[in-house]
Design a protein around this motif. Structure first.
Motif: not given
Length: 323
Positions: A72-81
């Motif tokens: 989990r620390a190896a990537y960046t994840l974005s989502t939206k609201v």
């Protein structure tokens, strides 16, 4: 890796836009989606962007499942609201009217309230199978500006202060309201789709200079303007609709100049988006491993300065672009 604003969140210069694996336009199976994410990982992409809107949650479920193979620390994840998903009263038919080839078993509810923001994020975490995301964007608040600024943004600011998310911002297909977010709030990043491309530089007037001067990062989506700049032909789409003849002709002229300089139009389109100093990452939407590999290869190719100069000299780009 590039840092988003003053946050501690970092993104890779090329990111993976996950609308496609939510069955954008046409169906795909889970394995094809997973292979696309694995290809992105193989090519060094470490920033992944999704949203509940994409396939009524299918993009989030598939992306989360594919990323569980990695730390989990190896990537960046974005989502939206901003769009809550609720069970549909009918539950029949499909979602093609919204662009996604999935069953219409849920419906989108616009909700930029503080409670709606938290509920939407909690549901996203459940679909992703994760305990946190790194970046949350207010998604397309065009017609909901008052609630987005009065309730939605403060809710995100609180989530950031609580350490629930690392960076906050807004994602839209326009530059004007994003400029307001940059000026009037403390966002770390804005996601601008389709407004800083070889065919549309409207974000260059105010948004990008404001972001650069205030230390706010910009993520660029829609580098190919939904397809026209990837492969200009009479069937191409522009901003998710059939491309007008005038823009098709312009894209074909751009393609011809690129060919004269030994590069593809795809290389030029991606390089243009990445060239501005305010831009931290360019999201490439891909539906297959082959498309991911192609985007990564095109992104790595240097563009001759003479190409940009010819575009300026022929009026295909404003004289000051790319910055």
């Amino acid at each position: 890796m590039n840092r988003l604003g003053r946050s501690g969140v970092e993104v890779s210069p090329l990111g993976f836009g996950a609308a496609g694996i939510g069955n954008l336009y046409t169906p795909m199976d889970d394995e094809q989606a997973y292979e696309a994410v694995r290809a992105a990982w193989e090519r060094g992409i470490r920033y992944f962007d999704t949203a509940p809107h994409y396939g009524l949650g299918r993009s989030e479920r598939r992306l989360g499942a594919a990323l569980r193979a990695y730390g989990r620390a190896a990537y960046t994840l974005s989502t939206k609201v901003g769009r809550r998903l609720e069970p549909a009263a009918d539950g029949t038919g499909d979602d093609l009217a919204n662009g996604f080839a999935v069953p219409a078993d849920r419906r989108r509810v616009w909700d930029f309230s503080a409670d709606g923001i938290r509920r939407t994020l909690e549901a996203s975490l459940d679909r992703l199978g994760l305990d946190r995301v790194d970046v949350v964007y207010l998604h397309d608040p065009d017609d909901h500006a008052e609630q987005a600024f009065r309730e939605g943004y403060p809710a995100l600011e609180k989530l950031r202060s609580e350490g629930v998310v690392g960076a906050i911002g807004a994602g839209m297909n326009q530059a004007e309201m994003l400029t307001r977010f940059v000026r009037d709030t403390d966002v770390d990043v804005v996601l601008c789709a389709g407004r800083y491309t070889l065919l549309d530089q409207s974000a260059a007037a105010e948004l990008l200079p404001e972001a650069a001067s205030r230390g706010v990062s910009v993520v660029i989506g829609g580098a190919f303007n939904s397809g026209l700049l990837a492969d200009p032909n009479p069937e191409s789409t522009y901003n998710y609709t059939h491309a007008p003849q005038e823009l098709l002709d312009r894209a074909l002229r751009l393609k011809a100049v690129a060919a004269r300089h030994g590069i593809t139009l795809r290389t030029a389109a991606l390089a243009f988006c990445a060239a501005h100093p305010a831009v931290a990452s360019v999201l490439a939407g891909a539906r297959s491993a082959a498309e991911v590999h192609d985007c990564a290869e095109q992104f790595a190719i240097p563009v001759p300065p003479a190409f940009w100069q010819e575009l300026r000299d022929t009026g295909l780009l404003p004289s000051e672009e790319p910055s």
